[in-house]
Design an enzyme around this catalytic site. Structure first.
Site, PDB file in Angstrom:
ATOM      1  CB  CYS A  56     167.808  96.755  34.774  1.00 37.07           C
ATOM      2  SG  CYS A  56     167.004  95.678  35.970  1.00 37.07           S
ATOM      3  NE  ARG A  62     164.124  99.058  36.754  1.00 41.03           N
ATOM      4  CZ  ARG A  62     164.255  98.074  37.634  1.00 41.03           C
ATOM      5  NH1 ARG A  62     164.718  98.307  38.853  1.00 41.03           N
ATOM      6  NH2 ARG A  62     163.925  96.826  37.306  1.00 41.03           N
ATOM      7  CB  SER A 104     173.773  98.211  38.162  1.00 41.11           C
ATOM      8  OG  SER A 104     174.854  97.351  37.797  1.00 41.11           O
ATOM      9  CG  ASP A 105     173.324  91.711  41.134  1.00 39.75           C
ATOM     10  OD1 ASP A 105     174.459  91.804  41.632  1.00 39.75           O
ATOM     11  OD2 ASP A 105     172.616  90.691  41.259  1.00 39.75           O
ATOM     12  CE1 TYR A 124     169.694  91.947  45.965  1.00 40.13           C
ATOM     13  CE2 TYR A 124     171.016  92.051  43.965  1.00 40.13           C
ATOM     14  CZ  TYR A 124     169.806  92.216  44.620  1.00 40.13           C
ATOM     15  OH  TYR A 124     168.709  92.653  43.920  1.00 40.13           O
ATOM     16  CB  ALA A 161     168.759  88.687  44.565  1.00 43.69           C
TER      17      ALA A 161
END
Length: 275
Positions: free
Chosen positions: A157, A177, A179-180, A220, A274
């Site tokens: 990530c 690329r 980011s939660d 999310y 997730a």
């Protein structure tokens, strides 16, 4: 208030107000119960943190400072891809029966490459250039290695760092690329702020700016209400960051060499992740 709180809230507002939903689209992530994990996403978030002014940890909820450092040392110092070298369980979902996450993260930083000056891995090349050629515009790392992606249990990530010296200050750009935002945004900011402090100290520089570039910043669906609640919370002043000033070798740092003094934060929340 912490400057990092303001940046976090602005990022969340931008995503919630101007982002695009993936509802109805085919997505890879899913919840533990098998339900597809959809997001509200925004492309091209760029956040700036001046580390000479303040350490960028949010106070809206606690960021696990020591665990974040343990992971960044696992990747950048130990150059490991095995969870048995890590003191948390955050990578367990992506590890095989031997604990390996494949040719990802620390593995890539440990691969040696031939340069005109000799054989270096990417971390040692950064250290070499900061000492011998600090005005170089080529001091960078990249762990998104296409020929090895099929052997990575999770594609990186946060995949690239670019270092740049201005006067006596060391700056860096972190490219990510994906980011939660609720789970990992400030976790990553804290990690790479610490990493920049480390490189600066052992190379004889003061710390400067960390620029965080996120291609796909997302919230999310099951995190939206949590984000909205966080954004209304009381904010506290930023804590004081302390790092052992006696460490001059990058590989001598341990988690015990870092401290946040007077870190106040709101209560922690239980967040579904997730996968």
């Amino acid at each position: 208030m912490s400057i990092a709180d303001g940046v976090f809230i602005h990022t969340c507002e931008s995503i919630l107000n101007d982002g695009v939903s993936t509802e109805g689209e085919k997505v890879r992530p899913h919840w533990e119960d098998g339900t597809p994990a959809h997001t509200i996403k925004k492309f091209g978030i760029i956040n700036e943190y001046d580390l000479s002014k303040e350490f960028p940890v949010i106070t809206l909820r606690p960021t696990a400072f020591k665990s974040a450092i343990d992971e960044i040392l696992w990747i950048w110092q130990k150059k490991s891809n095995n969870i048995n070298d890590l003191n948390s369980k955050i990578w367990n979902s992506w590890a095989d029966e031997d604990g390996s996450i494949g040719k990802a993260y620390g593995y890539q930083l440990g691969v040696k490459h031939q340069y005109k000056e000799g054989l270096f891995d990417q971390v040692d090349r950064v250290l070499f250039d900061l000492k011998n050629n600090p005005m170089s515009r080529r001091i960078m790392t990249n762990i998104y290695v296409h020929q090895d992606l099929h052997e990575m249990n999770l594609y990186p990530c946060a995949y690239s760092m670019t270092f740049n010296v201005e006067g006596n200050k060391l700056n860096a750009i972190l490219n990510q690329r994906s980011s939660d935002v609720l789970v990992a945004n400030n976790w990553n900011v804290v990690q790479y702020a610490v990493l920049l402090h480390m490189f600066a100290q052992v190379s004889g520089f003061e710390v400067g700016k960390l620029i965080h570039v996120i291609a796909d910043a997302h919230i999310y669906d099951r995190h939206i209400d949590m984000i909205r609640e966080l954004m209304t919370r009381e904010q506290f002043p930023a804590p004081v960051f302390r790092m052992n000033p006696d460490i001059k070798d990058f590989y001598d740092f341990t988690v015990k060499d870092f401290e946040l003094v007077d870190y106040q934060a709101g209560k922690q929340i239980k967040i579904p992740v997730a996968i």
